[in-house]
Every structure is written in C-alpha cells, then in structure tokens.
Design an enzyme around this catalytic site. Structure first.
Site, PDB file in Angstrom:
ATOM      1  N   SER A  44       0.809  -1.221   0.000  1.00  0.00           N
ATOM      2  CA  SER A  44       0.000   0.000   0.000  1.00  0.00           C
ATOM      3  C   SER A  44       0.840   1.268   0.000  1.00  0.00           C
ATOM      4  CB  SER A  44      -0.937   0.002   1.212  1.00  0.00           C
ATOM      5  OG  SER A  44      -0.203  -0.180   2.413  1.00  0.00           O
ATOM      6  N   GLY A 102      -1.987  -4.299   0.849  1.00  0.00           N
ATOM      7  CA  GLY A 102      -2.111  -5.530   1.620  1.00  0.00           C
ATOM      8  C   GLY A 102      -1.189  -6.646   1.178  1.00  0.00           C
ATOM      9  N   ASN A 153       3.643  -5.834   5.494  1.00  0.00           N
ATOM     10  CA  ASN A 153       2.442  -6.590   5.869  1.00  0.00           C
ATOM     11  C   ASN A 153       2.787  -7.932   6.498  1.00  0.00           C
ATOM     12  OD1 ASN A 153       0.185  -4.857   5.054  1.00  0.00           O
ATOM     13  ND2 ASN A 153       1.010  -5.094   3.001  1.00  0.00           N
ATOM     14  N   ASP A 212      -4.283   6.651  10.301  1.00  0.00           N
ATOM     15  CA  ASP A 212      -4.098   5.273  10.757  1.00  0.00           C
ATOM     16  C   ASP A 212      -2.728   5.042  11.385  1.00  0.00           C
ATOM     17  OD1 ASP A 212      -2.387   5.236   8.566  1.00  0.00           O
ATOM     18  OD2 ASP A 212      -3.648   3.938   7.345  1.00  0.00           O
ATOM     19  N   HIS A 238       0.267   4.742   7.096  1.00  0.00           N
ATOM     20  CA  HIS A 238       0.492   5.125   5.701  1.00  0.00           C
ATOM     21  C   HIS A 238       0.951   6.581   5.577  1.00  0.00           C
ATOM     22  CE1 HIS A 238      -2.276   1.632   5.367  1.00  0.00           C
ATOM     23  NE2 HIS A 238      -1.449   1.334   4.368  1.00  0.00           N
TER      24      HIS A 238
END
Length: 211
Positions: free
Chosen positions: A28, A65, A94, A174, A177
């Site tokens: 991502s 992801g 991830n 979040d 990111h």
C-alpha cells in the site's frame, strides 16, 4: 511456415518495444493508499524519469495488503509481461504487521531477487521496520532480514523506506500510511538506490545502466 515466423518476429519485436524500465513491486505504501495515485512516490518517480530518460517506463505493480509471498507468486508473470531492467521490491511490511515469520519473509525476498536476475533485471530492496509493540526480539529479527538478504544476495538496499516520515509527522490518521507530503521524500529514498542503475541516457552521471 512463413506465418509462424511472422508471429515469432512480431512477438520478439513487441518484447523489445516494451523492454526496460522500472517495475515497482510493493504494497500500500507504493500503491498510494489514502491519497491520489498521481501524488504517490511511484507516480512522482515516473514523472521525473519521463523528463530524464527516453523510453524508460515505470510500471507500478503494487497492491495494498500485499505480502512477500503474494509478491513472489505474482513476479514471474510480471517479469514476462513487462521485461523490466530494474525491479524495486518494497514488500515485507504486511508480513510484519501480521506477525508472519521473518525467516519466511527473507526466503520470499531472496526468491524474488533470483527471479528478477534470471529475467535479466537488476533487483533493489526498500527495507521496512515495524512498531516496537510487536516485541523487541521480533522487531529486531524482522529488521535484520532485509540487511541479511541484501548482504547475501549483494542487492542495493535502502534500510528503512519510511525514514524521516514519522519524524516529520507525515502519517495518515491510521498511523501507518504516509501522507501526500511524504511522497517526494520517499521518491528520494528510492532514487538513492536506483540512481547508479539507471541508463546513462538518464543523465545520472554514473553510467550504471547498460543501455
């Protein structure tokens, strides 16, 4: 017979026409999660190379992801389709966030490096770290894998791709990111390992490329 030869010739010509460039295989962070794709670091890299290079495309094959296992499973087809000169591997985050085996992650990274080289592409690694709440032993082992793979396979590595991002507060809500403001910095991190590998026509002054 003539028709078969023509088909083969066209296939080779098509491959030659699209050969070269940079393939970015990431998650991502490289897929520009949460921001406009045109503002992501890969798009910024593409814009710069369009100005500096002739016919040296940037292909963004990043998927939000994605794990190293997923990237490894997709890479062969991507290499065949795009025939890149350079493969940027920005994967592993991830794996860490899901608590997957760092050793398995390293094996996947090593296989992607070998696949890239077998396809006459030069691989580079963009390393990652994970938050300390995963435990000191796990986080240390996770981080060490990137350096170990880089050393074992003699691959250029930027140790922590998000270096400077947290310090500047350039994270989305979040806490994972990067924001739009961070993208030029990320492009600079990637270019620091890509620059010596770019073709001489890109004006890097180092002559690292072969075409």
């Amino acid at each position: 017979m003539i028709r078969l030869l023509l088909v083969a010739f066209l296939a080779v010509a098509s491959l030659s026409a699209r050969a070269g460039g940079v393939l970015v295989l990431g998650d991502s962070i490289s897929a520009a999660y949460g921001i406009e794709k045109s503002d992501g670091w890969v798009a910024l890299l593409e814009e710069e190379l369009e100005q500096r290079c002739r016919d040296f495309p940037v292909i963004n094959a990043s998927v939000s992801g994605e794990t190293t296992a997923g990237g490894n499973s997709r890479l062969t087809a991507l290499l065949h389709k795009h025939a890149p000169q350079i493969v940027v591997i920005e994967l592993g985050g991830n794996d860490g966030l899901r608590g997957l085996s760092p050793v398995a992650m390293a094996n996947n990274l090593a296989q992607m490096i070998e696949k890239s080289r077998a396809a006459d592409a030069t691989p580079v690694l963009l390393g990652m770290r994970i938050p300390p709440n995963y435990g000191q032993q796990y986080t240390r082992l996770f981080e060490q894998q990137f350096r170990q793979v880089s050393d074992d396979k003699q691959v250029p590595l930027f140790p922590f791709f998000l270096e400077g991002v947290v310090e500047q507060g350039w994270l989305q809500n979040d806490g994972i990111h990067p924001t739009e403001q961070a993208q030029p910095l990320l492009k600079g991190h990637a270019l620091s390992v890509l620059e010596p590998l770019l073709p001489t026509r890109c004006g890097n002054g180092k002559g690292g490329g072969n075409v």
